[in-house]
Write a protein that holds these residues in place. Structure first.
Motif: not given
Ligand code: MG
Ligand code: IPE
Ligand code: IPE
Length: 255
Positions: A34-35, A38, A85
């Motif tokens: 994850d990430g 970001r 998404r």
């Molecule tokens: Mg995520």
């Protein structure tokens, strides 16, 4: 952050150059990657740049897992919820397995890696399935690291499907309700045949499972890091495994 649980999380940029003990290597390591978004935003780039960079982390971590002698590496690449998404991002994510395997399959074969996929194939685009199937077919006799991609994977859905299958067998009179065992439910999950994860890693700072291997992680050791997935690599995998080796697994008993 909860002070008691603070030590679960690795601080960003903390020095972590440890080498795990060759004994007690976790058999199955599962990662919630994850990430990516970001990470890209931090650099002022579109989210897809993060996904592409995450692909490089997949390669680094696969090599490191192989080096450590881990038997199974499961990577959560796309959840049954990720369809929410924007279409552009979903399309890009669906093109990544094809791209990754086009670039890396020969090396994976050379490294004796066995590629597998765990997920609900029905909704996947044809080209994604074709790339995965080719990789699975061409590596099926390999005996090294099992690299298991969780693609369009949802644990609540896999449990529901397992239960439906058992219900059908009950209806057909093959088994009685009182004969249903935990093992029967577990073996019908998409991970059927693989050992449960010993170590579950999540990058990106969130402290949740996001519908990942809910049944199979009943006794997994959890390790979280604030690092974004594109920042993750050999050093962090080694740190997680080293910490795993210091945990005491009691399974409800006494140590
Ligand atoms: Mg995520
Ligand atoms: C993980 O990164 C990849 C997938 C979930 C497909 P994200 O895309 O979730 O990145 P963040 O969490 O928004 O930063
Ligand atoms: C979990 O990440 C799914 C994958 C890593 C593939 P998400 O980014 O989808 O999780 P939430 O939405 O933050 O729980």
């Amino acid at each position: 952050m909860n002070r008691v649980f603070g030590s679960w999380r690795k601080k960003r940029n903390s020095p972590e150059s440890v080498h795990p003990d060759g004994e007690n290597i976790p058999k199955h390591v599962a990662i919630i990657m994850d990430g990516n978004g970001r990470w890209a935003r931090k650099l002022g780039m579109p989210r897809i740049v993060g996904h592409r960079s995450g692909m490089k982390a997949v390669k680094r971590v696969t090599i490191a897992a192989d080096e450590l002698g881990i038997s199974v590496l499961t990577l959560y690449a796309f959840s049954t919820e990720n369809w929410k998404r924007p279409k552009e991002e979903v399309d890009f994510l669906m093109s990544l397995p094809t791209e990754f395997l086009a670039m890396e399959l020969e090396e994976l074969i050379e490294k004796n890696v066995q590629v597998r996929m765990m997920g609900h194939t029905e909704e996947l685009p044809e080209h994604t399935i074709a790339a995965m199937e080719e990789a699975i077919e061409r590596t099926k006799h390999n005996t090294g690291l099992i690299l298991n991609f969780a693609l369009n994977y949802g644990s609540q859905r896999e449990i529901t499907e397992s239960v439906k299958e058992i219900a059908r067998e009950v209806m057909e009179g093959k088994i009685k309700p009182e004969e249903i065992t935990q093992q029967m439910i577990g073996s019908r999950l998409l991970s059927g045949g693989l050992p449960d994860p010993d170590l579950l890693i999540r990058t990106g700072g969130e402290l949740r499972l996001s519908n990942f291997m809910l049944w199979q992680t009943a006794y997994s050791e959890l390790w979280f890091t604030d690092l974004y997935w594109p920042e993750f690599g050999r050093e962090q995998l080694f740190a997680a495994v080293a910490e795993y080796q210091n945990r005491t697994r009691r399974y409800g008993g006494l140590s």
